[in-house]
Design a protein around this motif. Structure first.
Motif, PDB file in Angstrom:
ATOM      1  N   VAL A  19      -1.189   8.540   6.418  1.00  0.00           N
ATOM      2  CA  VAL A  19      -0.411   7.664   5.532  1.00  0.00           C
ATOM      3  C   VAL A  19      -0.609   6.205   5.929  1.00  0.00           C
ATOM      4  N   GLU A  20      -0.529   5.932   7.222  1.00  0.00           N
ATOM      5  CA  GLU A  20      -0.661   4.557   7.704  1.00  0.00           C
ATOM      6  C   GLU A  20      -2.096   4.046   7.590  1.00  0.00           C
ATOM      7  N   PHE A  21      -3.060   4.887   7.950  1.00  0.00           N
ATOM      8  CA  PHE A  21      -4.463   4.462   7.845  1.00  0.00           C
ATOM      9  C   PHE A  21      -4.842   4.181   6.396  1.00  0.00           C
ATOM     10  N   ASN A  22      -4.369   5.011   5.485  1.00  0.00           N
ATOM     11  CA  ASN A  22      -4.676   4.809   4.068  1.00  0.00           C
ATOM     12  C   ASN A  22      -4.043   3.526   3.544  1.00  0.00           C
ATOM     13  N   ALA A  23      -2.800   3.245   3.957  1.00  0.00           N
ATOM     14  CA  ALA A  23      -2.126   2.015   3.511  1.00  0.00           C
ATOM     15  C   ALA A  23      -2.871   0.788   4.024  1.00  0.00           C
ATOM     16  N   SER A  24      -3.397   0.866   5.234  1.00  0.00           N
ATOM     17  CA  SER A  24      -4.144  -0.271   5.795  1.00  0.00           C
ATOM     18  C   SER A  24      -5.470  -0.476   5.076  1.00  0.00           C
ATOM     19  N   SER A  25      -6.174   0.611   4.783  1.00  0.00           N
ATOM     20  CA  SER A  25      -7.452   0.468   4.068  1.00  0.00           C
ATOM     21  C   SER A  25      -7.224  -0.057   2.660  1.00  0.00           C
ATOM     22  N   ARG A  26      -6.145   0.393   2.019  1.00  0.00           N
ATOM     23  CA  ARG A  26      -5.789  -0.143   0.697  1.00  0.00           C
ATOM     24  C   ARG A  26      -5.518  -1.641   0.805  1.00  0.00           C
ATOM     25  N   ALA A  27      -4.776  -2.024   1.828  1.00  0.00           N
ATOM     26  CA  ALA A  27      -4.404  -3.431   2.002  1.00  0.00           C
ATOM     27  C   ALA A  27      -5.641  -4.315   2.110  1.00  0.00           C
ATOM     28  N   GLY A  51       0.820  -1.214   0.000  1.00  0.00           N
ATOM     29  CA  GLY A  51       0.000   0.000   0.000  1.00  0.00           C
ATOM     30  C   GLY A  51       0.845   1.253   0.000  1.00  0.00           C
ATOM     31  N   HIS A  52       1.943   1.240   0.750  1.00  0.00           N
ATOM     32  CA  HIS A  52       2.858   2.391   0.763  1.00  0.00           C
ATOM     33  C   HIS A  52       3.532   2.571  -0.599  1.00  0.00           C
ATOM     34  N   ALA A  53       3.910   1.457  -1.225  1.00  0.00           N
ATOM     35  CA  ALA A  53       4.542   1.545  -2.545  1.00  0.00           C
ATOM     36  C   ALA A  53       3.570   2.139  -3.570  1.00  0.00           C
ATOM     37  N   ILE A  54       2.306   1.760  -3.476  1.00  0.00           N
ATOM     38  CA  ILE A  54       1.292   2.300  -4.381  1.00  0.00           C
ATOM     39  C   ILE A  54       1.081   3.787  -4.103  1.00  0.00           C
ATOM     40  N   GLY A 103       1.794   9.303  -6.107  1.00  0.00           N
ATOM     41  CA  GLY A 103       2.005  10.658  -5.611  1.00  0.00           C
ATOM     42  C   GLY A 103       1.026  11.039  -4.510  1.00  0.00           C
ATOM     43  N   TYR A 104       0.692  10.092  -3.643  1.00  0.00           N
ATOM     44  CA  TYR A 104      -0.234  10.349  -2.545  1.00  0.00           C
ATOM     45  C   TYR A 104       0.288  11.511  -1.700  1.00  0.00           C
ATOM     46  N   ALA A 105      -0.482  12.588  -1.599  1.00  0.00           N
ATOM     47  CA  ALA A 105      -0.009  13.845  -1.022  1.00  0.00           C
ATOM     48  C   ALA A 105       0.531  13.723   0.405  1.00  0.00           C
ATOM     49  N   PRO A 106      -0.195  13.067   1.332  1.00  0.00           N
ATOM     50  CA  PRO A 106       0.354  12.954   2.695  1.00  0.00           C
ATOM     51  C   PRO A 106       1.696  12.227   2.750  1.00  0.00           C
ATOM     52  N   SER A 164       3.954  12.187   0.282  1.00  0.00           N
ATOM     53  CA  SER A 164       4.937  13.128  -0.265  1.00  0.00           C
ATOM     54  C   SER A 164       5.332  14.156   0.786  1.00  0.00           C
ATOM     55  N   LEU A 165       4.343  14.645   1.526  1.00  0.00           N
ATOM     56  CA  LEU A 165       4.620  15.617   2.586  1.00  0.00           C
ATOM     57  C   LEU A 165       5.471  14.984   3.682  1.00  0.00           C
ATOM     58  N   ARG A 166       5.141  13.750   4.047  1.00  0.00           N
ATOM     59  CA  ARG A 166       5.914  13.068   5.087  1.00  0.00           C
ATOM     60  C   ARG A 166       7.359  12.887   4.656  1.00  0.00           C
ATOM     61  N   ASN A 167       7.577  12.516   3.403  1.00  0.00           N
ATOM     62  CA  ASN A 167       8.941  12.330   2.913  1.00  0.00           C
ATOM     63  C   ASN A 167       9.720  13.643   2.919  1.00  0.00           C
ATOM     64  N   MET A 168       9.019  14.761   2.671  1.00  0.00           N
ATOM     65  CA  MET A 168       9.665  16.074   2.701  1.00  0.00           C
ATOM     66  C   MET A 168      10.040  16.473   4.127  1.00  0.00           C
ATOM     67  N   VAL A 169       9.157  16.165   5.070  1.00  0.00           N
ATOM     68  CA  VAL A 169       9.370  16.569   6.463  1.00  0.00           C
ATOM     69  C   VAL A 169      10.367  15.650   7.173  1.00  0.00           C
ATOM     70  N   PHE A 170      10.513  14.421   6.689  1.00  0.00           N
ATOM     71  CA  PHE A 170      11.323  13.420   7.384  1.00  0.00           C
ATOM     72  C   PHE A 170      12.731  13.882   7.743  1.00  0.00           C
TER      73      PHE A 170
END
Length: 233
Positions: free
Chosen positions: A174-182, A108-111, A116-119, A121-127
């Motif tokens: 990001v995590e909730f979306n990856a879980s729902s996708r899964a 789900g994270h890879a997808i 270009g999932y916005a949250p 992308s933002l997390r990767n910028m802030v990391f």
């Protein structure tokens, strides 16, 4: 980290951390118990974690993303910098509800990354800022506490720590979306049957709870630091 007023009096702001600590311990226990429970429950279809991950990646045009074995337990993750999915041995080889649920979550994270999932992308910028902030913040805070004339350094430390807390907040969607996708992917591709869905939900919800606990702990510590800073002025 505990900060006494002077070096002999109890710091009452420690009380703020107690609920967060209890919640964190509960979340950690929940994810470990759920993972252990459903790691022992094989799926009816018998697909392994790596098979599920490979099918889902290929299905979304991500044939170039490799799947590697990660050392340790619950060490599964997607690395956006190297574009690789890493699964712990139990998840990679296992065909349990826990194994395929975790594998689908990382896909789900890879997808997300590919779309270009916005949250994300933002997390990767802030990391990078958050990583620096979480490691450097305490140095500034301690100096500001020990040397009153340099109290401004504590403000810098609090701002840096705030960046780390902001990262935790961004991580939640990001995590909730990856879980729902899964869950959707496991169901739509027939990797799980109806009676296995609840088990997959339990595994993924318990994992998400640890991120909620981390955020709550970070917020509690941030509030505590602000109260300590204000009390010294």
């Amino acid at each position: 980290m505990f900060f006494p007023y002077g070096f002999w009096r109890f710091d009452p702001t420690v009380i703020i951390l107690i609920p967060a600590i209890i919640f964190t311990l509960y979340a950690q226990g929940k994810v470990k118990s759920n993972f252990a429970k459903y790691l022992r429950v094989p799926t009816r279809k018998g697909y392994s974690g790596v098979q599920v991950a490979r099918v889902l990646l290929d299905q979304h045009g991500l044939q170039d993303i490799p799947i590697e074995v990660a050392s340790g337990q619950l060490s599964d993750h997607y690395d956006p910098t190297k574009r690789v999915v890493r699964l712990s041995g139990e998840v990679y080889q296992g065909s349990s509800i826990a194994s395929i649920s975790v594998a689908a979550h990382e896909v789900g994270h890879a997808i997300q990354h590919a779309n270009g999932y916005a949250p994300l992308s933002l997390r990767n910028m802030v990391f990078p800022i958050a990583r620096f902030g979480s490691s450097a913040a305490w140095g500034f805070i301690m100096i500001g506490l020990l040397i009153p004339s340099l109290g401004g350094l504590m403000d810098i430390g609090i701002l840096l720590f705030g960046a780390a807390v902001a990262f935790q907040l961004i991580t939640l969607p990001v995590e909730f979306n990856a879980s729902s996708r899964a869950l959707r992917l496991l169901d739509s591709n027939g990797f799980i049957i109806d009676e296995e869905t609840k088990g997959a939900q339990n595994v993924l919800r318990a994992a998400a709870l640890t991120y909620v606990a981390a955020m709550a702990s970070g917020i509690a510590q941030l509030i505590r630091l602000i109260l300590i800073r204000n009390s010294r002025r």
